[in-house]
Design an enzyme around this catalytic site. Structure first.
Site, PDB file in Angstrom:
ATOM      1  N   GLU A 189      38.606  63.158  24.793  1.00 53.98           N
ATOM      2  CA  GLU A 189      38.701  62.859  23.360  1.00 53.98           C
ATOM      3  C   GLU A 189      38.678  64.113  22.490  1.00 53.98           C
ATOM      4  O   GLU A 189      39.069  64.069  21.333  1.00 53.98           O
ATOM      5  CB  GLU A 189      37.540  61.936  22.962  1.00 53.98           C
ATOM      6  N   TYR A 229      24.536  60.354  25.740  1.00 57.57           N
ATOM      7  CA  TYR A 229      25.516  59.710  24.857  1.00 57.57           C
ATOM      8  C   TYR A 229      24.822  59.065  23.656  1.00 57.57           C
ATOM      9  O   TYR A 229      23.874  58.292  23.814  1.00 57.57           O
ATOM     10  CB  TYR A 229      26.298  58.658  25.646  1.00 57.57           C
ATOM     11  N   ASP A 235      35.384  58.960  25.258  1.00 57.96           N
ATOM     12  CA  ASP A 235      33.979  58.595  25.062  1.00 57.96           C
ATOM     13  C   ASP A 235      33.736  57.213  25.654  1.00 57.96           C
ATOM     14  O   ASP A 235      34.545  56.290  25.471  1.00 57.96           O
ATOM     15  CB  ASP A 235      33.641  58.577  23.564  1.00 57.96           C
TER      16      ASP A 235
END
Length: 703
Positions: A7, A332, A104
């Site tokens: 990404e 994350y 992601d």
């Protein structure tokens, strides 16, 4: 050749390093059988209305509702850099033997990469890299356990449904309200999450403006340098609320105490009655208990904590934790759980060992088996990602702001492995002439996890204000002596304006005020927005000039207030109803709800809203805050017509009211409402309104 698509360029570099791809090419890195390329976040978006049919280019009520038979995607804007990178990706994908989606690991990341693959015409098999941290170990482990793209179809369908739902409601409602009520002077932006969020702020503001403070008195007395408060009998409403909490079951609830003191004379009579009589201690009870460590962070609780502690906005916190993730020191961030999965437990000693700057706190945990509490490790509470924790990579080269956020995460993680805090709560009851008094005090017997936070513990627990932690003197049942009674005058207080911290909590629970962690978890299913999008929603309200900030408080502008008052359609502004739609999107992700049904319901809803607004013949209009919008520096996209402002046009430049005019205006107060006829005119801080505002009356006249 295997093509990996990440990404961001920085993430692509990390992945290429692990895969052994070291040859830098334009737009990708090659080597060892891999070509690692990247997007810049969103490269593609849904098409604009006029790209479906030319008739939708001009803004007109006759073209509504706009519902394309099939939605299409396009490249974002006309950025040469985006177009160039996309064509590189397109060429790589069309020649690939296999593609690995390294986006992601979330709904938005899935949608971003799927759209790029669709636009590029990818035809080869696709695998999915699904990781929660960007450490070398996590990347290697992820590539060893690649999943099939088909396993994430429901995640993509949920993301696509969300995007189409936002397009359908946003495009149609924005044009509808702009043309019907905005006088074509300013775009009145309406959104599926944005508008209910604005409504929360506006409704709170109206509650404050219309709040009527009530006076009451408290009877207290001082005995042995300790202040005791008189017990007040509960009202029927309070008893009913307790029964409701108890599942609706009626039970005998003890209701001791005096009636609330309604006036000063009554209170002074009570003081006179007891001042010369002895105070008698009737009971002393001591209860030992435990306090558990604060939960680990999800994104919302981290944003709340950073707003309370450092006054960081939700958007700032999201950017900081994203940076910590990309620097490989935190996991994350876009998560909505405060739990860890069982497979993380064996890695925890290694993570603690990596927290070099916290060795004083981690040392007591070395050499012993770490506790495995269900309040921390629970597979049933974890779906795609676990709570935000450190990775164990040494945190260096952080900015001051990043360091503060990292410190919060690290301390929470350390604290969950510490013993519980042992406390002792003492309650002392006393009596004077059959009037009961009470005082409570709390003593910390063993601090346990509290040592990790030192003086900051009250902020980190996010609890209500607790009873004083002062140790009470040693009281003995039956003792008595002189005391000094006192009467305190008090006033009921209005609710507080929202801050970003309290607004995030309200969005998480669809506007319900909830302090209990377990209940908050249950309501998350119906929260409005996603953890990853709530910060952007709040920023959008600022950009639209619908809200502004006063210190930490969020204040709705006159335009924001009027917009919410103008909207009669509950589907557009109800946090609860929007929460139901959010729940359906989560169910699509879990494969328990059909995406096509969701979109059909949305199309029906949009059609009903259009019909409802078109049938409004009240000739209502909204005050356009030209000067304020100009000051905000906003350039609203997709404006129906660009108009130059004429000097002196802004409406807020009015001649100052003369005393006679002011007196005449104040005579409005108490008059029947000219709009609904039911309520009476009341005076707020910025305008006159109707006392029936809570029931939907939108009468408003500027002061």
């Amino acid at each position: 050749m295997i093509v990996c698509i990440a990404e961001k360029p920085s993430v692509a570099r990390d992945i290429a390093e692990v895969l052994g791809a070291h040859t830098r090419k334009e737009g990708y890195i090659e080597g060892n059988g891999y070509q690692v390329t990247w997007t810049f976040g969103h490269l593609c978006t849904l098409k604009e209305p006029h790209e479906y049919t030319p008739n939708w280019k001009s803004w007109s009520l006759g073209s509504l509702p706009m519902i394309p038979p099939r939605f299409g995607i396009k490249l974002i804007g006309h950025d040469p850099g985006i177009e160039k990178q996309f064509h590189i990706i397109e060429q790589l994908m069309q020649n690939a033997d296999e593609i690995i989606n390294c986006g992601d690991a979330g709904q938005e990341g899935e949608l971003i990469q799927r759209w790029v693959m669709q636009k590029a015409g990818a035809r080869c098999p696709v695998k999915r890299l699904w990781i929660s941290s960007l450490t070398e170990e996590a990347i290697r482990d992820g590539f060893a356990k690649l999943k099939d793209q088909a396993d994430f179809q429901s995640l993509y369908e949920a993301g696509l449904s969300r995007a189409i739902g936002d397009w359908l409601l946003g495009m149609n409602a924005t044009r509808l309200y702009t043309i019907k009520y905005g006088q074509n002077k300013q775009v009145l932006s309406i959104g599926r999450v944005q508008t209910p969020t604005l409504a929360l702020i506006v409704n709170r503001q109206l509650e404050i403006a219309n709040f009527q403070p009530k006076q009451y008195w408290e009877l207290k007395t001082n005995y042995r340098d300790t202040t005791f408060s008189a017990l007040i009998r509960k009202s029927d409403e309070e008893i009913a609320a307790e029964e409701e909490k108890n599942g609706g079951k009626k039970k005998i609830i003890e209701n001791p105490g005096i009636d609330p003191i309604a006036n000063r004379e009554e209170g002074e009579a009570l003081v006179e009655r007891i001042k010369d009589l002895p105070f008698v201690v009737t009971s002393v009870s001591k209860k030992d208990g435990r306090e558990f460590a604060p939960r680990l962070f999800d994104l919302t609780s981290l944003q709340v904590e950073c707003n309370k502690k450092f006054a960081y906005s939700a958007d700032e916190t999201l950017k900081l934790i994203q940076s910590l993730y990309e620097k490989k020191v935190a996991t994350y961030p876009r998560v909505d759980t405060t739990f860890l999965s069982d497979d993380i437990y064996p890695k925890c000693p290694g993570i603690l060992k990596g927290l070099r700057d916290y060795e004083v706190l981690t040392a007591p945990l070395n050499g012993s088996t770490l506790p495995k509490s269900k309040k921390v490790f629970d597979n049933s509470k974890v779906t795609d990602h676990h709570a935000i924790i450190p990775t164990g990579v040494y945190a260096q080269n952080l900015t001051d702001m990043e360091r503060r956020v990292y410190d919060l995460i690290a301390r929470r993680f350390i604290a969950v492995f510490y013993p519980d805090c042992k406390i002792s709560t003492t309650t002392v009851m006393g009596e004077v002439d059959k009037i009961e008094f009470k005082v409570s005090g709390k003593q910390i017997l063993e601090p346990g996890w509290r040592v990790v936070f030192a003086k900051d513990v009250k902020d980190t627990t996010e609890e209500k204000e607790e009873e004083d932690e002062n140790v009470l003197p040693a009281f003995v049942k039956g003792e008595s002596g002189p005391h000094v009674p006192d009467l305190n005058e008090k006033w009921t207080q209005p609710p507080r304006p929202y801050t970003e911290a309290t607004l995030l909590r309200a969005m998480e629970t669809a506007g319900k005020l909830v302090d209990n962690d377990e209940l908050r978890d249950a309501l998350k299913e119906n929260g409005i927005g996603r953890p990853s999008t709530r910060a952007a929603i709040i920023e959008t309200l600022f950009k639209r000039n619908y809200i502004r900030k006063e210190r930490k408080n969020l204040i709705a502008t006159p335009t924001g207030v009027e917009l919410v008052q103008l909207i009669h359609e509950e589907l557009l502004k109800s946090a609860e109803l929007t929460g139901i739609w959010e729940k359906k999107l989560r169910e699509i992700e879990k494969k328990t709800y059909d995406a096509r049904q969701f979109l059909e319901e949305l199309k029906q809803m949009v059609s009903e809203i259009v019909m409802s607004v078109l049938s409004d013949n009240t000739n209502r209009r909204i005050t356009i805050q030209d000067a304020a919008a100009a000051q905000a520096g906003e350039k609203v996209k997709k404006e129906p017509k660009k108009r130059e402002r004429k000097p002196g046009a802004p409406k807020e430049k009015k001649p100052k009211a003369t005393p006679a005019a002011t007196a005449n205006a104040d005579s409005l107060v108490g008059q029947p409402c000219p709009l609904c006829g039911k309520g009476t005119i009341i005076k707020g801080k910025t305008a006159y309104g109707c006392s029936e505002w809570k029931n939907g009356c939108t009468y408003r006249k500027a002061l």
